[in-house]
Design an enzyme around this catalytic site. Structure first.
Site, PDB file in Angstrom:
ATOM      1  N   TYR A  43       0.858  -1.203   0.000  1.00 20.97           N
ATOM      2  CA  TYR A  43       0.000   0.000   0.000  1.00 20.97           C
ATOM      3  C   TYR A  43       0.890   1.248   0.000  1.00 20.97           C
ATOM      4  O   TYR A  43       1.068   1.895   1.044  1.00 20.97           O
ATOM      5  CB  TYR A  43      -0.890   0.019   1.237  1.00 20.97           C
ATOM      6  CG  TYR A  43      -1.683  -1.254   1.482  1.00 20.97           C
ATOM      7  CD1 TYR A  43      -2.718  -1.641   0.634  1.00 20.97           C
ATOM      8  CD2 TYR A  43      -1.410  -2.048   2.605  1.00 20.97           C
ATOM      9  CE1 TYR A  43      -3.457  -2.801   0.888  1.00 20.97           C
ATOM     10  CE2 TYR A  43      -2.150  -3.205   2.859  1.00 20.97           C
ATOM     11  CZ  TYR A  43      -3.158  -3.572   1.991  1.00 20.97           C
ATOM     12  OH  TYR A  43      -3.885  -4.714   2.245  1.00 20.97           O
ATOM     13  N   SER A  48      -7.105   6.548   4.017  1.00 20.96           N
ATOM     14  CA  SER A  48      -7.867   7.414   4.913  1.00 20.96           C
ATOM     15  C   SER A  48      -7.944   6.910   6.360  1.00 20.96           C
ATOM     16  O   SER A  48      -7.476   7.580   7.281  1.00 20.96           O
ATOM     17  CB  SER A  48      -9.269   7.591   4.329  1.00 20.96           C
ATOM     18  OG  SER A  48     -10.147   8.119   5.264  1.00 20.96           O
ATOM     19  N   TYR A  97       0.354   0.190  -7.526  1.00 16.67           N
ATOM     20  CA  TYR A  97      -0.876  -0.195  -6.827  1.00 16.67           C
ATOM     21  C   TYR A  97      -2.023  -0.152  -7.813  1.00 16.67           C
ATOM     22  O   TYR A  97      -2.093   0.721  -8.665  1.00 16.67           O
ATOM     23  CB  TYR A  97      -1.158   0.762  -5.645  1.00 16.67           C
ATOM     24  CG  TYR A  97      -2.433   0.386  -4.917  1.00 16.67           C
ATOM     25  CD1 TYR A  97      -2.439  -0.669  -3.999  1.00 16.67           C
ATOM     26  CD2 TYR A  97      -3.637   1.039  -5.187  1.00 16.67           C
ATOM     27  CE1 TYR A  97      -3.618  -1.052  -3.366  1.00 16.67           C
ATOM     28  CE2 TYR A  97      -4.814   0.662  -4.555  1.00 16.67           C
ATOM     29  CZ  TYR A  97      -4.799  -0.383  -3.645  1.00 16.67           C
ATOM     30  OH  TYR A  97      -5.959  -0.769  -3.017  1.00 16.67           O
ATOM     31  N   GLN A 126     -13.769   5.893   3.329  1.00 18.30           N
ATOM     32  CA  GLN A 126     -13.557   4.860   4.354  1.00 18.30           C
ATOM     33  C   GLN A 126     -14.160   5.357   5.675  1.00 18.30           C
ATOM     34  O   GLN A 126     -14.582   6.509   5.769  1.00 18.30           O
ATOM     35  CB  GLN A 126     -12.061   4.583   4.519  1.00 18.30           C
ATOM     36  CG  GLN A 126     -11.532   3.527   3.561  1.00 18.30           C
ATOM     37  CD  GLN A 126     -10.117   3.093   3.894  1.00 18.30           C
ATOM     38  OE1 GLN A 126      -9.319   3.887   4.398  1.00 18.30           O
ATOM     39  NE2 GLN A 126      -9.789   1.854   3.603  1.00 18.30           N
ATOM     40  N   GLY A 186     -13.909  -0.641   4.994  1.00 18.44           N
ATOM     41  CA  GLY A 186     -12.547  -1.049   5.356  1.00 18.44           C
ATOM     42  C   GLY A 186     -12.430  -2.550   5.584  1.00 18.44           C
ATOM     43  O   GLY A 186     -11.330  -3.078   5.658  1.00 18.44           O
ATOM     44  N   ASP A 188     -12.911  -5.234   3.656  1.00 24.92           N
ATOM     45  CA  ASP A 188     -13.165  -5.377   2.225  1.00 24.92           C
ATOM     46  C   ASP A 188     -13.955  -6.605   1.769  1.00 24.92           C
ATOM     47  O   ASP A 188     -14.900  -6.481   1.024  1.00 24.92           O
ATOM     48  CB  ASP A 188     -11.838  -5.383   1.465  1.00 24.92           C
ATOM     49  CG  ASP A 188     -11.047  -4.098   1.671  1.00 24.92           C
ATOM     50  OD1 ASP A 188     -11.390  -3.315   2.566  1.00 24.92           O
ATOM     51  OD2 ASP A 188     -10.089  -3.881   0.911  1.00 24.92           O
ATOM     52  N   TYR A 373      -7.796 -12.553   4.567  1.00 18.22           N
ATOM     53  CA  TYR A 373      -8.167 -11.148   4.687  1.00 18.22           C
ATOM     54  C   TYR A 373      -9.258 -10.898   5.726  1.00 18.22           C
ATOM     55  O   TYR A 373      -9.081 -11.245   6.875  1.00 18.22           O
ATOM     56  CB  TYR A 373      -8.577 -10.701   3.283  1.00 18.22           C
ATOM     57  CG  TYR A 373      -8.120  -9.309   2.898  1.00 18.22           C
ATOM     58  CD1 TYR A 373      -6.897  -8.828   3.284  1.00 18.22           C
ATOM     59  CD2 TYR A 373      -8.938  -8.499   2.132  1.00 18.22           C
ATOM     60  CE1 TYR A 373      -6.500  -7.549   2.911  1.00 18.22           C
ATOM     61  CE2 TYR A 373      -8.553  -7.237   1.755  1.00 18.22           C
ATOM     62  CZ  TYR A 373      -7.337  -6.762   2.148  1.00 18.22           C
ATOM     63  OH  TYR A 373      -6.961  -5.509   1.774  1.00 18.22           O
ATOM     64  N   GLU A 417      -0.101  -7.553   9.249  1.00 14.03           N
ATOM     65  CA  GLU A 417      -1.344  -6.890   8.868  1.00 14.03           C
ATOM     66  C   GLU A 417      -2.518  -7.537   9.618  1.00 14.03           C
ATOM     67  O   GLU A 417      -3.411  -6.846  10.093  1.00 14.03           O
ATOM     68  CB  GLU A 417      -1.499  -7.043   7.345  1.00 14.03           C
ATOM     69  CG  GLU A 417      -2.498  -6.128   6.707  1.00 14.03           C
ATOM     70  CD  GLU A 417      -2.581  -6.360   5.194  1.00 14.03           C
ATOM     71  OE1 GLU A 417      -1.879  -7.255   4.672  1.00 14.03           O
ATOM     72  OE2 GLU A 417      -3.355  -5.648   4.537  1.00 14.03           O
TER      73      GLU A 417
END
Ligand code: 2M8
Length: 451
Positions: A43, A48, A97, A126, A186, A188, A373, A417
């Site tokens: 990223y 945001s 990206y 977001q 956010g 996703d 994720y 993450e």
């Protein structure tokens, strides 16, 4: 180089000191001179809600830098009040990206909706955590904040942002902000969006190239079919000039997490208004109205959690996701509801205190995947938000245990993450900025906890 820390080897005191130093290193390494990238690889621009969480951490390192983080984000705000979900760094190559600036075309397609001529940004939003972040940044060093007139300068933009969500995004007409793309909450690829997303015709295979798989394992990321639908939704919004009145939204959902964060930020905006001698009443009134709408529209009594409402059929989506626990942060909910939320958090679906942090999705749900994720792994930002919610509800022991768990997982995974909720294994990328920022915040304690 990613550093892994083990509290069993270092002891808690030393572990915390090393963790603090390592978190600072991540934040310094991801600082670009104006803002912080979530990750140098995956990223490489400004996001945001990442910037809000990062500022909350940076306030302990450099209140001035934390202020700049939020200021730089708001300098890309559109004239209609929206704060775009990505602010692109022109120095980063276009292909680094996807979707890139030449996909979003904010400065041309977004011009009528008030996009700036520079920098280039995305056109979706977001969760609005920014007023809360600005207030926490101010509280870390009120004197420095006062000297730089930080709150007075930020207040008009934050107020316009909340007004945009109130005036343009109440697509259901019942007092809640709707999300129009799965990237907006956010979370996703949460299973909460699956039914609504299935209605979206995917963009043709081969019409775009994903850059995320250059940096992260495909098994940790959304599928190609999900991506094709994300691309279609964003392209349709762009082609309608990002005009909320003109766009025909194939995906429109009222999300409890997004609205809970807006309510928390409305209260923070009221605090900001009071601090600068402006009128706090409008923000407070919006918070109270939205809290009533949240309870009326999204409380799922049977499941004991808030769930999303799909605006295409006006029905609650029967999926338990971590966003449904975020209203723990909302002041003034009936005690019966917060008690039910605490029971749900501790029960079989999330097993708070037994698994690593808080899973993003129901541990017993048919779609649960511990690696992919937002479909099961535990994330640091939602755990941090729930930690605040637990404190607000008086669940101090649970909050303290969660805090220790967040710090342990952050150190053991090199600021991953996200993590597998069952064994704490790191997933996604490492040296992730909000993981470092929020760990730093928990290490330094909350000045506002005393309130
Ligand atoms: C993830 O989302 C972006 C799209 O916005 C992506 O997958 O490329 C999400 O985890 C989101 O919540 C986060 O803000 C962003 C940057 O960390 O990454």
């Amino acid at each position: 180089m990613t550093v892994l820390l083990d509290p069993a080897q270092h002891g808690p005191g030393r572990h915390h000191r090393s963790l603090r130093a390592a978190a600072v290193r991540v934040l310094l390494g991801n600082w670009t001179g104006n803002a912080t990238v979530p990750s140098r690889s995956l990223y490489p621009h400004q996001w945001s809600w990442d910037s809000a969480f990062i500022a909350i951490g940076l306030r302990h390192l450099s209140p001035r830098r934390a202020q700049r983080e939020l200021e730089s984000l708001l300098s890309a705000q559109w004239a209609d009040g929206r704060v775009p979900h990505i602010v692109f760094n022109p120095a980063v190559p276009c292909g680094a990206y996807f979707p890139s600036p030449d996909f979003w075309r904010s400065s041309t397609a977004g011009r009528p909706a008030g996009a700036p001529s520079a920098p280039e940004t995305s056109g979706i939003v977001q969760p609005p955590v920014h007023a809360l972040a600005a207030w926490l940044v101010h509280r870390a060093d009120p004197a420095e904040s006062g000297r730089r007139r930080f709150l007075a300068r930020l207040h008009p933009g934050l107020d316009a942002w909340h007004r945009y969500l109130t005036a343009h995004r109440d697509l259901g007409g019942r007092g809640l902000a709707a999300i129009v793309h799965p990237w907006e909450p956010g979370l996703d690829n949460s299973p909460a969006w699956d039914t609504a997303l299935r209605r979206v015709p995917p963009a043709p295979a081969g019409s775009f190239r994903r850059a995320d798989l250059d940096h992260s394992a495909a098994s940790d990321r959304p599928t190609d079919l999900d991506y094709a639908r994300y691309v279609r939704l964003a392209a349709d919004y762009r082609d309608a000039g990002y005009d909320d009145a003109r766009a025909r939204f194939a995906f429109a959902v009222e999300d409890p997490g997004f609205n809970a964060l807006l309510i928390a930020s409305e209260y923070a905006l009221a605090d900001i208004a009071e601090a600068i001698g402006a009128d706090p009443a409008p923000a407070r009134a919006r918070a109270v109205r939205r809290t009533a709408a949240l309870t009326d529209r999204l409380w799922d009594e049977e499941r004991g959690i808030f769930t999303a409402r799909d605006l295409h059929d006006d029905r609650l989506v029967p999926v338990r996701g971590v966003g449904g626990l975020l209203p723990l942060m909302v002041p003034g909910l009936p005690r019966r509801i917060t008690d039910a939320l605490l029971r749900t958090a501790a029960g079989d679906h999330f097993r708070l205190g037994e698994v690593h942090m808080v899973p993003s999705y129901d541990l017993t749900g048919p779609e649960f995947d511990p690696s992919r994720y937002w479909r099961g792994p535990s994330w640091f930002n939602t755990a941090w938000l729930i930690h605040r919610g637990l404190l607000a509800c008086g669940a101090v022991d649970e909050a303290d245990r969660l805090r220790e768990g967040i710090l342990r997982d952050a150190g053991a995974t090199g600021f991953a993450e996200y993590v597998d909720p069952h064994n704490g294994a790191g997933r996604g990328i490492r040296d992730f900025s909000w993981t470092a920022g929020l760990a730093l915040d928990l290490l330094c304690g909350h000045p506002e906890r005393a309130r």
